[in-house]
Design a protein around this motif. Structure first.
Motif, PDB file in Angstrom:
ATOM      1  N   GLU A 270      12.439 -17.273  52.178  1.00  0.00           N
ATOM      2  CA  GLU A 270      13.208 -16.109  52.609  1.00  0.00           C
ATOM      3  C   GLU A 270      12.858 -14.876  51.783  1.00  0.00           C
ATOM      4  O   GLU A 270      13.549 -13.853  51.871  1.00  0.00           O
ATOM      5  CB  GLU A 270      14.705 -16.406  52.507  1.00  0.00           C
ATOM      6  CG  GLU A 270      15.164 -17.525  53.435  1.00  0.00           C
ATOM      7  CD  GLU A 270      16.648 -17.784  53.320  1.00  0.00           C
ATOM      8  OE1 GLU A 270      17.317 -17.079  52.542  1.00  0.00           O
ATOM      9  OE2 GLU A 270      17.151 -18.686  54.007  1.00  0.00           O
ATOM     10  N   ARG A 271      11.806 -14.957  51.005  1.00  0.00           N
ATOM     11  CA  ARG A 271      11.400 -13.812  50.193  1.00  0.00           C
ATOM     12  C   ARG A 271      10.981 -12.647  51.079  1.00  0.00           C
ATOM     13  O   ARG A 271      10.267 -12.832  52.073  1.00  0.00           O
ATOM     14  CB  ARG A 271      10.247 -14.204  49.273  1.00  0.00           C
ATOM     15  CG  ARG A 271      10.642 -15.104  48.120  1.00  0.00           C
ATOM     16  CD  ARG A 271       9.433 -15.632  47.372  1.00  0.00           C
ATOM     17  NE  ARG A 271       8.541 -14.575  46.943  1.00  0.00           N
ATOM     18  CZ  ARG A 271       7.381 -14.781  46.326  1.00  0.00           C
ATOM     19  NH1 ARG A 271       6.977 -16.026  46.101  1.00  0.00           N
ATOM     20  NH2 ARG A 271       6.625 -13.767  45.965  1.00  0.00           N
ATOM     21  N   ASP A 272      11.426 -11.443  50.714  1.00  0.00           N
ATOM     22  CA  ASP A 272      11.083 -10.257  51.500  1.00  0.00           C
ATOM     23  C   ASP A 272      10.037  -9.381  50.817  1.00  0.00           C
ATOM     24  O   ASP A 272       9.754  -8.271  51.266  1.00  0.00           O
ATOM     25  CB  ASP A 272      12.338  -9.420  51.795  1.00  0.00           C
ATOM     26  CG  ASP A 272      13.078  -9.009  50.521  1.00  0.00           C
ATOM     27  OD1 ASP A 272      12.578  -9.312  49.420  1.00  0.00           O
ATOM     28  OD2 ASP A 272      14.152  -8.398  50.635  1.00  0.00           O
ATOM     29  N   ASP A 273       9.456  -9.903  49.711  1.00  0.00           N
ATOM     30  CA  ASP A 273       8.437  -9.135  48.997  1.00  0.00           C
ATOM     31  C   ASP A 273       7.026  -9.613  49.319  1.00  0.00           C
ATOM     32  O   ASP A 273       6.065  -9.191  48.669  1.00  0.00           O
ATOM     33  CB  ASP A 273       8.679  -9.203  47.484  1.00  0.00           C
ATOM     34  CG  ASP A 273       8.601 -10.638  46.957  1.00  0.00           C
ATOM     35  OD1 ASP A 273       8.789 -11.580  47.757  1.00  0.00           O
ATOM     36  OD2 ASP A 273       8.365 -10.816  45.750  1.00  0.00           O
ATOM     37  N   LEU A 274       6.892 -10.464  50.310  1.00  0.00           N
ATOM     38  CA  LEU A 274       5.579 -10.976  50.682  1.00  0.00           C
ATOM     39  C   LEU A 274       4.868 -10.012  51.621  1.00  0.00           C
ATOM     40  O   LEU A 274       5.525  -9.298  52.394  1.00  0.00           O
ATOM     41  CB  LEU A 274       5.714 -12.345  51.364  1.00  0.00           C
ATOM     42  CG  LEU A 274       6.308 -13.461  50.505  1.00  0.00           C
ATOM     43  CD1 LEU A 274       6.507 -14.721  51.345  1.00  0.00           C
ATOM     44  CD2 LEU A 274       5.429 -13.759  49.311  1.00  0.00           C
ATOM     45  N   PRO A 275       3.537  -9.965  51.586  1.00  0.00           N
ATOM     46  CA  PRO A 275       2.793  -9.080  52.491  1.00  0.00           C
ATOM     47  C   PRO A 275       3.071  -9.407  53.956  1.00  0.00           C
ATOM     48  O   PRO A 275       3.283 -10.571  54.315  1.00  0.00           O
ATOM     49  CB  PRO A 275       1.324  -9.370  52.138  1.00  0.00           C
ATOM     50  CG  PRO A 275       1.365  -9.935  50.756  1.00  0.00           C
ATOM     51  CD  PRO A 275       2.658 -10.679  50.643  1.00  0.00           C
ATOM     52  N   ALA A 276       3.054  -8.395  54.789  1.00  0.00           N
ATOM     53  CA  ALA A 276       3.374  -8.583  56.203  1.00  0.00           C
ATOM     54  C   ALA A 276       2.321  -9.396  56.941  1.00  0.00           C
ATOM     55  O   ALA A 276       2.596  -9.965  57.996  1.00  0.00           O
ATOM     56  CB  ALA A 276       3.540  -7.213  56.874  1.00  0.00           C
ATOM     57  N   ASN A 277       1.109  -9.454  56.376  1.00  0.00           N
ATOM     58  CA  ASN A 277       0.032 -10.167  57.074  1.00  0.00           C
ATOM     59  C   ASN A 277       0.078 -11.681  56.859  1.00  0.00           C
ATOM     60  O   ASN A 277      -0.718 -12.412  57.442  1.00  0.00           O
ATOM     61  CB  ASN A 277      -1.337  -9.637  56.626  1.00  0.00           C
ATOM     62  CG  ASN A 277      -1.579  -9.826  55.132  1.00  0.00           C
ATOM     63  OD1 ASN A 277      -0.647 -10.097  54.381  1.00  0.00           O
ATOM     64  ND2 ASN A 277      -2.817  -9.672  54.706  1.00  0.00           N
TER      65      ASN A 277
ATOM     66  N   HIS B  19       1.724 -19.744  55.799  1.00  0.00           N
ATOM     67  CA  HIS B  19       1.796 -19.343  54.393  1.00  0.00           C
ATOM     68  C   HIS B  19       3.252 -19.294  53.910  1.00  0.00           C
ATOM     69  O   HIS B  19       3.559 -19.723  52.794  1.00  0.00           O
ATOM     70  CB  HIS B  19       1.140 -17.974  54.202  1.00  0.00           C
ATOM     71  CG  HIS B  19      -0.351 -17.989  54.390  1.00  0.00           C
ATOM     72  ND1 HIS B  19      -0.926 -17.945  55.631  1.00  0.00           N
ATOM     73  CD2 HIS B  19      -1.371 -18.052  53.487  1.00  0.00           C
ATOM     74  CE1 HIS B  19      -2.254 -17.968  55.500  1.00  0.00           C
ATOM     75  NE2 HIS B  19      -2.545 -18.038  54.208  1.00  0.00           N
ATOM     76  N   ARG B  20       4.136 -18.813  54.752  1.00  0.00           N
ATOM     77  CA  ARG B  20       5.550 -18.720  54.361  1.00  0.00           C
ATOM     78  C   ARG B  20       6.180 -20.109  54.238  1.00  0.00           C
ATOM     79  O   ARG B  20       7.017 -20.348  53.362  1.00  0.00           O
ATOM     80  CB  ARG B  20       6.320 -17.865  55.366  1.00  0.00           C
ATOM     81  CG  ARG B  20       5.882 -16.402  55.355  1.00  0.00           C
ATOM     82  CD  ARG B  20       6.619 -15.545  56.367  1.00  0.00           C
ATOM     83  NE  ARG B  20       6.156 -14.167  56.309  1.00  0.00           N
ATOM     84  CZ  ARG B  20       6.632 -13.245  55.484  1.00  0.00           C
ATOM     85  NH1 ARG B  20       7.623 -13.563  54.654  1.00  0.00           N
ATOM     86  NH2 ARG B  20       6.150 -12.015  55.472  1.00  0.00           N
ATOM     87  N   ALA B  21       5.768 -21.018  55.117  1.00  0.00           N
ATOM     88  CA  ALA B  21       6.257 -22.391  55.009  1.00  0.00           C
ATOM     89  C   ALA B  21       5.714 -23.067  53.753  1.00  0.00           C
ATOM     90  O   ALA B  21       6.421 -23.838  53.092  1.00  0.00           O
ATOM     91  CB  ALA B  21       5.856 -23.182  56.251  1.00  0.00           C
ATOM     92  N   ALA B  22       4.467 -22.780  53.410  1.00  0.00           N
ATOM     93  CA  ALA B  22       3.868 -23.353  52.196  1.00  0.00           C
ATOM     94  C   ALA B  22       4.602 -22.865  50.946  1.00  0.00           C
ATOM     95  O   ALA B  22       4.903 -23.652  50.037  1.00  0.00           O
ATOM     96  CB  ALA B  22       2.396 -22.980  52.120  1.00  0.00           C
ATOM     97  N   ILE B  23       4.903 -21.570  50.908  1.00  0.00           N
ATOM     98  CA  ILE B  23       5.638 -21.015  49.762  1.00  0.00           C
ATOM     99  C   ILE B  23       7.047 -21.588  49.715  1.00  0.00           C
ATOM    100  O   ILE B  23       7.567 -21.928  48.642  1.00  0.00           O
ATOM    101  CB  ILE B  23       5.667 -19.480  49.840  1.00  0.00           C
ATOM    102  CG1 ILE B  23       4.242 -18.921  49.712  1.00  0.00           C
ATOM    103  CG2 ILE B  23       6.555 -18.892  48.745  1.00  0.00           C
ATOM    104  CD1 ILE B  23       4.146 -17.427  49.960  1.00  0.00           C
ATOM    105  N   GLY B  24       7.686 -21.722  50.886  1.00  0.00           N
ATOM    106  CA  GLY B  24       9.026 -22.300  50.939  1.00  0.00           C
ATOM    107  C   GLY B  24       9.051 -23.737  50.447  1.00  0.00           C
ATOM    108  O   GLY B  24       9.965 -24.154  49.730  1.00  0.00           O
TER     109      GLY B  24
END
Length: 292
Positions: free
Chosen positions: A202-209, A214-219
């Motif tokens: 749920e981080r909102d500081d990640l690049p939009a691209n 990638h978001r699932a991997a970070i989660g």
């Protein structure tokens, strides 16, 4: 109680210092857990409101204190509802940093040894498969876990329980395969399951691209100690997430090193220490021979 020193009307003891230190550590850990998410803003709002409640209570403002007191009575329930994801992550983090949840701890007490050895884990099939998928722009999401089987996430997919091989990974992530959508979870050289669902950060500081993979991997990295490999479907770029940190655009050699460092960290350290001791012993022998 032994007093450490006095500050005006306050009596400060060692217990107070320890208490303040523990609260500070707890607050910092909560901040790290919610950093970069909307929950941090909500948490700061709750904290500010609570500080105002303490100030007006100390100042004797009965009307404002009564109103805020009514809000604080239901504040705990409201906080549980609003921060349910963060509370879950916090409990998972505590469980991850202790040995109480690890199966090998209990097996160690019973004298049982796990039949699967990390020494038999072949990294080549994973590296070769990821390299091939990167070359053909085949999207993939591979989770490597060295400690836990991640049963909660394994059960969200389709069980496989097969030895890791290049052909099997390529077959799973083939665009026409019913198993390609989701993540593969690998534990000690065995593909536990495919088509697994991972938590999305749920981080909102990640690049939009950054895409959903990638978001699932970070989660996944946020709530477990697993390493996650990502292959971009758009660019074929190979990336890795370790301890919440994303390493993008890796070569096959860099990917191999990341996997080895993650899986065999202790073994690598032992080998380097052994080489260092051997080199020091050789130097010592040469010096002794020259003295003679």
């Amino acid at each position: 109680m032994i007093l450490l020193f006095d500050i005006g009307f306050l009596d400060v003891s060692w217990v107070d210092i320890i208490d303040i230190s523990l609260v500070s550590i707890l607050m910092y850990q909560v901040y790290k857990l919610m950093r970069g998410s909307v929950a941090l803003t909500i948490f700061l709002g709750f904290l500010s409101l609570y500080l105002i409640y303490l100030v007006v209570g100390a100042a004797g403002m009965e009307l404002v204190t009564t109103i805020l007191n009514q809000f604080m009575e239901v504040g705990v329930i409201a906080a549980i509802i609003l921060f349910q994801q963060e509370i879950r992550k916090f409990l998972l983090l505590i469980g991850k940093t202790t040995d109480l949840n690890r199966e090998y701890l209990f097996k160690g007490f019973l004298g049982i040894r796990n039949g699967t050895s990390k020494k038999g884990f072949q990294v080549n099939p994973i590296v070769e498969a990821v390299k091939a998928m990167g070359g053909s722009n085949t999207g993939a999401l591979i989770v490597l876990s060295k400690d836990s089987e991640l049963k909660f996430y394994v059960e969200s997919g389709d069980a496989i329980n097969a030895k890791v091989s290049k052909r099997l990974l390529l077959a799973i992530f083939n665009k026409f395969s019913p198993l390609h959508d989701g993540a593969v979870i690998i534990h000690q050289g065995v593909i536990k399951a495919a088509r697994c669902i991972l938590p999305v950060t749920e981080r909102d500081d990640l690049p939009a691209n950054l895409g959903l993979r990638h978001r699932a991997a970070i989660g996944m990295s946020e709530v477990t100690g697993a390493m996650v490999i990502i292959v971009s479907e758009e660019t074929g770029e190979m990336s890795v997430v370790i301890e919440r940190e994303l390493f993008k655009n890796l070569s096959s050699q860099e990917l191999r090193k990341k996997i080895n460092d993650y899986l065999f960290e202790n073994q690598v350290e032992k080998k380097e220490k052994k080489k260092k001791n051997k080199a020091e012993k050789t130097i010592t022998e040469l010096i002794a021979d020259s003295d003679n």
